[in-house]
Design a protein around this motif. Structure first.
Motif, mmCIF file in Angstrom:
data_model
loop_
_atom_site.group_PDB
_atom_site.id
_atom_site.type_symbol
_atom_site.label_atom_id
_atom_site.label_comp_id
_atom_site.label_asym_id
_atom_site.label_seq_id
_atom_site.Cartn_x
_atom_site.Cartn_y
_atom_site.Cartn_z
ATOM 1 N N GLU A 190 0.816 -1.214 0.000
ATOM 2 C CA GLU A 190 0.000 0.000 0.000
ATOM 3 C C GLU A 190 0.849 1.261 0.000
ATOM 4 O OE1 GLU A 190 -4.057 1.784 2.098
ATOM 5 O OE2 GLU A 190 -3.061 0.030 2.958
ATOM 6 N N SER B 58 0.733 2.499 -3.494
ATOM 7 C CA SER B 58 -0.577 3.071 -3.782
ATOM 8 C C SER B 58 -0.754 4.409 -3.079
ATOM 9 C CB SER B 58 -1.687 2.113 -3.331
ATOM 10 O OG SER B 58 -1.578 0.879 -3.988
ATOM 11 N N TYR C 257 -1.623 8.017 -4.716
ATOM 12 C CA TYR C 257 -2.802 8.741 -4.228
ATOM 13 C C TYR C 257 -2.444 10.182 -3.874
ATOM 14 C CZ TYR C 257 -6.767 9.832 -1.136
ATOM 15 O OH TYR C 257 -7.854 10.414 -0.538
#
Length: 428
Positions: free
Chosen positions: A411, A414, A418
């Motif tokens: 993550e 990610s 983002y």
């Protein structure tokens, strides 16, 4: 010769003979002092089988001068309750012990509850099920105490076993038994905190052992043989089953591999493979999530294999899945983000869908003002794919943010994307 089982004979006669449960009936508890002072309140006792609920009730009854009437809610009817009420009218007050109280029906309640309320009947109920889930609120409201009993500690069980071995009137004290402290400890360790099982196991050992010159000889191999699966407790529908599922998930979430395997083993011994598989799938996406997105498909494959294989082979893929989840990076950001969006909708934080996002696949859409959407795939941005700076949330809530990345495992990547896209949007 005694006809009753040893566990029945060795029930404590007063509250001072109770082993364990000091948090409930220890000398420094309010309940102990109330009973010693002659007051017995209505109460509910909750806990697993064999940990002393019935023994505690009989000990309370033995510590008072009140009439004691034991009943089982599964087999008792209205006439039994009326008999209790009649006895209370004669004697002034009785203790009613109602085992399996979660099965108490409405007709029984209607007959008894007024008398519990006016104090002529002291109701003590026992149940293995969570009283907040399974006991009628009318019963709960009239029981001032809801007491959860725990499994007995090893020291408590050793005390009970030694008491049974030396008690000549009720126990085995008149027999000559050759048993070591280590063997007594092994019995105490092997019954999973269950006093009834400990005393039953001891009695079975005596019956199965050889005698030599009038002395019963206890052998280690016989203890191992009789213990077997004695520590397993639970069923597919009981409260303890859901406690095991909860403990499994919390152990995985806490990355404790050994604890997770212990609870998985217990659940598989209980036998509800479907519930275990369902919980493992939920955990893969709830607790591992975007930090290790490959875990979800791995667990799905493992649970599918478990269903195809059945027990006992099902334990093999499930063990792999549990260990992988325990040691994986963890994130709950995805479902937390969705829950935040759901909460926003319930709070009235809504708005009109932007015109450029509305459906245009019909004649007349343009006349309604629908259109103007820019196709992101036509605008490549590095290795990310396509992206274009246009609004997607309704204008009224354009500044809301639901997703908060967790910087764990995969993550992290990610999260970086983002945050970079957020920067791009600010330049609009």
């Amino acid at each position: 010769m005694h006809n009753e089982p040893l566990a029945f004979r060795m029930r404590p006669r007063t509250i001072d003979e109770i082993a364990g449960q000091q948090h409930v009936i220890g000398q420094n508890t309010a309940l102990y002092r109330m009973i010693k002072n002659g007051h017995v309140p209505s109460m509910l006792l909750y806990g697993e089988p064999g940990i002393g609920k019935t023994s505690l009730v009989y000990a309370i009854a033995g510590s008072t001068n009140l009439t004691f009437i034991p009943l089982n809610a599964t087999t008792s009817g209205k006439k039994d309750i009326e008999r209790v009420v009649d006895e209370a009218r004669i004697t002034g007050k009785v203790i009613l012990f109602l085992d399996e109280i979660h099965r108490f029906n409405k007709l029984q309640q209607d007959t008894l509850l007024p008398h519990v309320e006016n104090g002529s009947v002291v109701l003590i109920g026992a149940t293995t099920e969570n009283p907040f889930h399974d006991v009628n609120p009318a019963i709960r409201s009239r029981c001032g105490e809801i007491l959860q009993l725990n499994r007995l500690e090893k020291a408590d069980l050793i005390l009970l076993l030694n008491r049974a071995l030396t008690d000549e009137a009720r126990g085995l004290g008149k027999q000559t038994i050759q048993i070591t402290d280590e063997q007594i400890e092994k019995i105490a360790e092997g019954v999973n905190g269950d006093a009834r099982k400990a005393l039953t196991l001891l009695e079975s050992l005596i019956s199965a052992s050889d005698e030599e010159d009038g002395t019963v000889l206890i052998e280690d191999w016989l203890i191992e043989n009789l213990i077997g699966r004695i520590g397993v407790f639970g069923d597919k529908n009981g409260s303890h089953h859901y406690n095991l599922l909860s403990a499994l998930q919390k152990s995985v979430r806490g990355s404790d591999t050994d604890a997770a395997l212990y609870y998985l083993a217990h659940l598989l011994e209980v036998g509800d493979l479907v519930a275990v598989n369902r919980r493992l799938l939920v955990m893969a996406y709830e607790d591992i999530g975007l930090a290790a997105p490959e875990v979800g498909p791995h667990v799905a494959a493992a649970t599918d294999a478990a269903i195809r294989l059945g027990m006992p082979e099902a334990r093999i893929p499930l063990a792999n899945a549990v260990i992988e989840m325990c040691l994986a990076s963890k994130s709950n950001s995805a479902y937390q983000a969705l829950d935040a969006a759901i909460a926003a909708i319930h709070q009235g934080k809504t708005g009109d869908i932007p015109m450029h996002l509305r459906d245009t696949h019909y004649a007349g859409a343009e006349k309604l003002g629908h259109g103007g959407y820019i196709y992101p795939h036509d605008h490549p941005i590095g290795s990310f794919g396509g992206w274009v700076n246009q609004s997607y949330l309704p204008d009224a809530i354009a500044n809301l943010q639901f997703y908060t990345p967790v910087l764990a495992g995969e993550e992290k990547k990610s999260a970086a994307i983002y945050e970079r896209l957020k920067d791009f949007r600010k330049k609009k």
